[in-house]
Design an enzyme around this catalytic site. Structure first.
Site, mmCIF file in Angstrom:
data_model
loop_
_atom_site.group_PDB
_atom_site.id
_atom_site.type_symbol
_atom_site.label_atom_id
_atom_site.label_comp_id
_atom_site.label_asym_id
_atom_site.label_seq_id
_atom_site.Cartn_x
_atom_site.Cartn_y
_atom_site.Cartn_z
ATOM 1 N N CYS A 42 4.484 -3.073 1.156
ATOM 2 C CA CYS A 42 3.641 -2.123 0.432
ATOM 3 C C CYS A 42 3.608 -0.776 1.129
ATOM 4 O O CYS A 42 3.371 -0.663 2.331
ATOM 5 C CB CYS A 42 2.252 -2.727 0.218
ATOM 6 N N CYS A 45 0.585 0.257 3.032
ATOM 7 C CA CYS A 45 0.430 -0.494 4.286
ATOM 8 C C CYS A 45 1.338 0.097 5.357
ATOM 9 O O CYS A 45 0.947 0.227 6.515
ATOM 10 C CB CYS A 45 0.785 -1.967 4.086
#
Ligand code: FAD
Length: 515
Positions: A42, A45
């Protein structure tokens, strides 16, 4: 391992959780925990990971009160755990109180900011929301009143009490309290600016400001360059008698204690000594390399780079430089492998050329230690490579990565501390590509060395007489330190760089204690 494949490595100050370790770590922990549930694919992230890593370094001293952990929910094996914790989006940060019960889901950080200071403050807020199950290692965080102060020394015997006067919405007092959590003979309390009696009694005019308060009501203002967290923490850790918990107090070396040990060599801790550098070369070439009877392939390339960098940039005495040159020319015409025995013959100058030698044995000076297993060689390795990056800068080397590559490869192939080598390689892999100028090579090594210092503060390998600090300290280089507009510490890189150039320059290396 699976955890290593995620966004964090064992070199970050973050507990890497997996399906098996989530429960044992979270349930009944004596420290509160912040857990990041992330997915390694992600984008948010990935961009958050350097922030989380910096946060972990920033509050590394708070570990026994509140620690940071992370789990990669993209890892198949962890999928179920992440579902059980009801994580639906990434990254999710959750706070788990100390002594959490099995099945506790933690409190989510809602709409958390992505800056370290905001996260740190949020963590303090969450810590303060603890009810009775306060983490035992966590000192009190609430402000002290005048009445409590008057009876303070009746119940607590402590050498120093630091009072941080501040506004109600300031976090500095609580941050410094937590920063000093692992230190003995000192207590820190915050005092609110609204505590008029105390403010008047001590004549406090600045918020924040820090005072040392003693039984009987004596007090002095703590002198710092800037009234801010890092400056208070640094100064308080250096007060007389303040020591890291569980460490023996620093010993004053007595030259008569042990007749078999070499006498202590007095030195100036803000200088570099040639004796340390030559001792490092001796140990590296005659001891560390001797563990490799045959050197070939990647290791041989590493050795060649190392010697070539030394020949170019080591600011050594002519006699030592001649020896390094002899090793270099021998390596250049070597075949695909060399034996340590042959190398050793050259190091010991069996050809008996005059004016060519590397002194045998070690004479540590600025790298001396209070015990034989501390400091010494690794201290010398850092010092050597700092000197080499600075020399490469001064000599206008054409390859900005030359010295760091030589170090990286030497450490990878030969450095005896294998765990150190692994950590160093992790840091190199993560960011060495950012180095594209000779100046950034100097700065990279400085900042990574500070990361290592941060990770090792309080570790068994720390010499109590030489505590790991973020270097250079405010008293070595006041202008190297400054604050951001929000009050957080910031290195003044424009000042750090000239400081490094001068500290490690060949002209300031002292020749004392050479044979
Ligand atoms: P050192 O950290 O060795 O520093 C030596 C001197 O350099 C200091 O006295 C100071 O004058 C100066 N200095 C300090 N910080 C800086 C800085 N940021 N920039 C420039 N100069 C500075 N030990 C472990 O236990 N675990 C590890 O993972 C580990 N990894 C290591 C990796 C490498 C590549 C090296 C060379 C060493 C590693 N070590 C590790 C050893 C550890 O870093 C120290 O070298 C050792 O504990 C001795 O510490 P010291 O107090 O002598 O200071």
């Amino acid at each position: 391992s699976a955890a290593e494949a995620g966004l964090y490595s064992a070199s970050d100050q973050i507990i890497l959780l997996s399906k098996e370790t989530v429960e044992p770590v979270l349930v009944n922990s004596t420290a509160a925990l912040v857990v990041e549930f992330y997915a390694s694919w992600c984008g948010h992230c990935i961009s958050f990971s350097p922030v989380y890593r910096s946060l972990a370094r920033d509050i590394a001293e708070w570990k026994t009160a509140v620690d940071l952990a992370a789990i990669d929910c993209a890892e198949r094996a962890n999928k179920r755990v992440c579902n059980e914790y009801q994580v639906t989006g990434y990254p999710t940060l959750k706070f788990f109180h100390a002594y959490s019960k099995p099945g506790a889901l933690g409190q989510s950080f809602k709409g958390f900011s992505r800056d370290i200071m905001g996260l740190r403050h949020k963590i303090i807020d969450k810590l303060e929301s603890h009810g009775e199950l306060w983490p035992p290692a966590c000192p009190p965080l609430e402000p002290i009143s005048q009445a409590e102060l008057e009876s303070f020394f009746e119940t607590i015997s402590v050498r120093h009490l630091a009072l941080i006067f501040e506004m109600n919405d300031s976090y500095v007092g609580r941050e410094v309290t937590l920063d000093l959590l692992h230190f003995e003979n000192i207590e820190v309390r915050r005092v609110l600016s609204t505590e008029v009696g105390l403010v008047t009694k001590l004549g406090v005019t600045d918020f924040p400001s820090c005072y040392l308060y003693y039984p009987g009501g004596n007090f002095t203002k703590l002198k710092v360059n800037i009234e801010a967290r890092v400056f208070y923490s640094y100064a308080l850790k250096r007060l007389p008698g303040v020591v890291r918990s569980g460490k023996p107090p620093p010993v004053i070396k007595d030259v008569h204690t042990n007749s078999t040990e070499e006498p202590w060599r007095p030195f100036n801790s803000s200088r570099v000594y040639m004796a340390d550098l030559e001792s490092t070369l001796h140990y590296s070439l005659r001891v560390e390399l001797s563990a490799h009877p045959v050197i070939r392939g990647q290791a041989l390339r590493a050795l060649k780079m190392y010697i070539s960098v030394l020949v170019k940039y080591f600011p050594g005495r002519p006699i030592v430089m001649n020896l390094l040159k002899a090793v270099n020319s021998w390596l250049k015409q070597s075949s695909s492998e060399v034996s340590y025995e042959e190398l050793s013959a050259i190091l010991d100058n069996t050809a008996q050329s005059p004016d060519t030698a590397l002194p045998d044995g070690v004479r540590w000076v600025a790298c001396q230690s209070s015990q034989p297993h501390l400091r010494r060689y690794p201290c010398g390795v850092w010092t050597l490579f700092h000197v080499l990056t600075v020399q490469a800068y001064n000599n206008h080397s054409t390859d900005p990565e030359e010295v760091l590559s030589a170090m990286r490869n030497y450490v990878h192939s030969f450095f005896g501390c294998r765990q150190c080598a692994e950590h160093f390689e992790n840091m190199a892999r993560e960011s060495i590509l950012e180095v594209n100028t000779l100046m950034s090579a100097v700065m990279w090594l400085w900042s990574r060395h500070n990361r290592v210092n941060n990770r090792l503060a309080g570790a068994l390998s720390e010499d109590p007489n030489f505590p790991k600090i973020q270097w250079p300290s405010p008293d070595m280089c006041p202008s190297c330190h400054t604050v951001k507009p929000n009050g957080d510490h910031r290195w003044n890189n424009d000042r750090v760089f000239p400081f490094l150039l001068s500290f490690f320059s060949s002209s300031s290396i002292l020749p004392d204690y050479l044979e």
